[in-house]
Design a protein around this motif. Sequence first.
Motif, PDB file in Angstrom:
ATOM      1  N   LYS A  10       0.862  -1.180   0.000  1.00  0.00           N
ATOM      2  CA  LYS A  10       0.000   0.000   0.000  1.00  0.00           C
ATOM      3  C   LYS A  10       0.900   1.232   0.000  1.00  0.00           C
ATOM      4  N   ALA A  12       1.410   5.150   0.830  1.00  0.00           N
ATOM      5  CA  ALA A  12       0.930   6.298   1.597  1.00  0.00           C
ATOM      6  C   ALA A  12       1.664   7.517   1.066  1.00  0.00           C
ATOM      7  N   ASP A  13       1.005   8.253   0.167  1.00  0.00           N
ATOM      8  CA  ASP A  13       1.660   9.381  -0.489  1.00  0.00           C
ATOM      9  C   ASP A  13       0.918  10.704  -0.315  1.00  0.00           C
ATOM     10  N   ARG A  14      -0.044  10.709   0.567  1.00  0.00           N
ATOM     11  CA  ARG A  14      -0.785  11.932   0.879  1.00  0.00           C
ATOM     12  C   ARG A  14      -0.643  12.209   2.382  1.00  0.00           C
ATOM     13  N   SER A  17      -2.696   9.854   4.784  1.00  0.00           N
ATOM     14  CA  SER A  17      -2.263   8.446   4.751  1.00  0.00           C
ATOM     15  C   SER A  17      -0.865   8.283   5.356  1.00  0.00           C
ATOM     16  N   ARG A  18       0.005   9.276   5.184  1.00  0.00           N
ATOM     17  CA  ARG A  18       1.338   9.222   5.817  1.00  0.00           C
ATOM     18  C   ARG A  18       1.220   9.418   7.325  1.00  0.00           C
ATOM     19  N   VAL A  20      -1.385   8.683   9.316  1.00  0.00           N
ATOM     20  CA  VAL A  20      -1.985   7.505   9.949  1.00  0.00           C
ATOM     21  C   VAL A  20      -1.054   6.298   9.843  1.00  0.00           C
ATOM     22  N   LEU A  34       3.793  -1.242   3.796  1.00  0.00           N
ATOM     23  CA  LEU A  34       3.354   0.124   3.573  1.00  0.00           C
ATOM     24  C   LEU A  34       4.549   0.920   3.077  1.00  0.00           C
ATOM     25  N   ILE A  36       5.809   4.535   2.478  1.00  0.00           N
ATOM     26  CA  ILE A  36       5.539   5.923   2.815  1.00  0.00           C
ATOM     27  C   ILE A  36       6.453   6.807   1.970  1.00  0.00           C
TER      28      ILE A  36
END
Length: 106
Positions: A10, A12-14, A17-18, A20, A34, A36
């Motif tokens: 997954k 996390a690029d926003r 999302s980073r 959390v 994940l 990041i």
Amino acid sequence: MLQTGLGKVKVADRFLSRLVGLLNRSSLDLDEALLITPCAGIHTVGMRFPIDLVFIDKENKVLGVRESVPPNRFRRAPKGTYAVLELSDGNVSQTGIHLDDRLIFD
């Protein structure tokens, strides 16, 4: 080059999302990770389980590895880090990821 062998990466690029990250998880399966990005360091404050970390640059070259990082810790990234791959505890050794490898994501 190293195929990660991870089935579910997954991204996390926003900001949210980073922020959390894995905080809303109670565990991470061996085939999950994940990524990041961008990321210059991580924390495990509030997490409920230890994780392995792989610090990579923009070309997915491994710049650093930290294994079994317990909850409530901070880890700075090596110079040149662009992203951090978070894996379940013990997964770095199982996947064979090493310093200077170049990772390939499906």
